[in-house]
Design a protein around this motif. Structure first.
Motif, short mmCIF file in Angstrom:
data_model
loop_
_atom_site.label_atom_id
_atom_site.label_comp_id
_atom_site.label_asym_id
_atom_site.label_seq_id
_atom_site.Cartn_x
_atom_site.Cartn_y
_atom_site.Cartn_z
N SER A 1 72.50 -31.61 124.42
CA SER A 1 73.54 -32.34 123.71
C SER A 1 73.00 -32.97 122.43
N ARG A 2 71.81 -33.53 122.51
CA ARG A 2 71.20 -34.13 121.32
C ARG A 2 70.90 -33.07 120.26
N ARG A 3 70.46 -31.92 120.70
CA ARG A 3 70.19 -30.84 119.74
C ARG A 3 71.47 -30.39 119.06
N LYS A 4 72.55 -30.27 119.84
CA LYS A 4 73.83 -29.89 119.25
C LYS A 4 74.27 -30.95 118.24
N ASP A 5 74.11 -32.21 118.60
CA ASP A 5 74.45 -33.30 117.68
C ASP A 5 73.61 -33.21 116.41
N THR A 6 72.32 -32.92 116.60
CA THR A 6 71.42 -32.80 115.45
C THR A 6 71.83 -31.64 114.56
N VAL A 7 72.16 -30.52 115.17
CA VAL A 7 72.59 -29.36 114.39
C VAL A 7 73.90 -29.67 113.67
N GLN A 8 74.82 -30.34 114.35
CA GLN A 8 76.10 -30.69 113.74
C GLN A 8 75.89 -31.67 112.58
N ILE A 9 75.02 -32.64 112.78
CA ILE A 9 74.73 -33.61 111.72
C ILE A 9 74.08 -32.92 110.53
N ALA A 10 73.15 -31.99 110.81
CA ALA A 10 72.50 -31.25 109.73
C ALA A 10 73.52 -30.40 108.96
N ALA A 11 74.45 -29.77 109.69
CA ALA A 11 75.48 -28.97 109.03
C ALA A 11 76.38 -29.84 108.17
N GLN A 12 76.74 -31.02 108.66
CA GLN A 12 77.57 -31.94 107.88
C GLN A 12 76.82 -32.41 106.63
N ALA A 13 75.53 -32.71 106.80
CA ALA A 13 74.73 -33.14 105.64
C ALA A 13 74.65 -32.02 104.61
N CYS A 14 74.50 -30.79 105.08
CA CYS A 14 74.45 -29.65 104.16
C CYS A 14 75.78 -29.49 103.42
N ASP A 15 76.89 -29.63 104.15
CA ASP A 15 78.21 -29.55 103.50
C ASP A 15 78.41 -30.65 102.47
N ILE A 16 77.99 -31.86 102.82
CA ILE A 16 78.11 -32.98 101.88
C ILE A 16 77.27 -32.72 100.64
N LEU A 17 76.04 -32.26 100.87
CA LEU A 17 75.16 -31.95 99.74
C LEU A 17 75.76 -30.87 98.86
N THR A 18 76.30 -29.84 99.48
CA THR A 18 76.91 -28.76 98.71
C THR A 18 78.11 -29.26 97.91
N ASP A 19 78.99 -30.01 98.57
CA ASP A 19 80.22 -30.47 97.91
C ASP A 19 79.97 -31.54 96.85
N SER A 20 79.05 -32.45 97.11
CA SER A 20 78.90 -33.58 96.20
C SER A 20 77.80 -33.41 95.16
N VAL A 21 76.87 -32.50 95.40
CA VAL A 21 75.76 -32.35 94.45
C VAL A 21 75.72 -30.94 93.85
N ILE A 22 75.64 -29.94 94.69
CA ILE A 22 75.44 -28.57 94.20
C ILE A 22 76.67 -28.05 93.46
N LYS A 23 77.85 -28.26 94.01
CA LYS A 23 79.08 -27.77 93.36
C LYS A 23 79.27 -28.38 91.98
N PRO A 24 79.15 -29.72 91.81
CA PRO A 24 79.27 -30.28 90.46
C PRO A 24 78.20 -29.76 89.50
N LEU A 25 76.99 -29.55 90.01
CA LEU A 25 75.93 -29.02 89.14
C LEU A 25 76.25 -27.61 88.69
N ARG A 26 76.78 -26.79 89.59
CA ARG A 26 77.19 -25.42 89.22
C ARG A 26 78.29 -25.46 88.17
N GLU A 27 79.26 -26.36 88.36
CA GLU A 27 80.35 -26.49 87.39
C GLU A 27 79.80 -26.94 86.04
#
Length: 129
Positions: free
Chosen positions: A35-61
């Motif tokens: 369960s902790r690993r799933k939570d960790t994977v989910q948190i990592a995926a959310q962090a990656c999505d946040i990073l993509t949406d808030s940092v990488i996407k604006p930089l690409r634009e």
């Protein structure tokens, strides 16, 4: 509270191991780790999505916008060079016209000196006036 020799007795540890295996304790531990690993994977995926949406996407634009601006400025620079070449040709033509119509005109009104900072852009093939 506990007798001092409790943790050193073989019977105690045998009872603990049997209780864990028989009572589902190992399954609970494995389930918790999973369960902790799933939570960790989910948190990592959310962090990656946040990073993509808030940092990488604006930089690409921003990079896309800058590339567009660079292309526009390169087109403007080409127009500038064409305009400078045309203007230079036009004034050479006018100089010849003035020499024919009124030979003394250029002695009374000499051609302005080309500024050195423009020389490389206006006359790139030669460094003459």
């Amino acid at each position: 509270m506990f007798p001092p020799d409790l943790f050193s007795s073989t019977e105690f540890w045998t009872a603990v191991i049997v209780a864990l295996l028989g009572g589902g304790g190992v399954g609970a531990i494995i389930g918790e780790i999973s369960s902790r690993r799933k939570d960790t994977v989910q948190i990592a995926a959310q962090a990656c999505d946040i990073l993509t949406d808030s940092v990488i996407k604006p930089l690409r634009e921003q990079v896309d916008s800058q590339e567009s601006q660079i292309r526009h400025l390169e087109r403007q620079q080409e127009k500038y060079f064409a305009l400078a070449a045309y203007t230079r040709s036009l004034f050479h033509w006018l100089q010849q016209f003035c020499e024919i119509v009124e030979p003394g005109f250029l002695r009374r009104h000499p051609k302005p000196h080309l500024p050195d900072e423009l020389r490389a852009d206006v006359v790139p093939e030669t460094l003459e006036d």
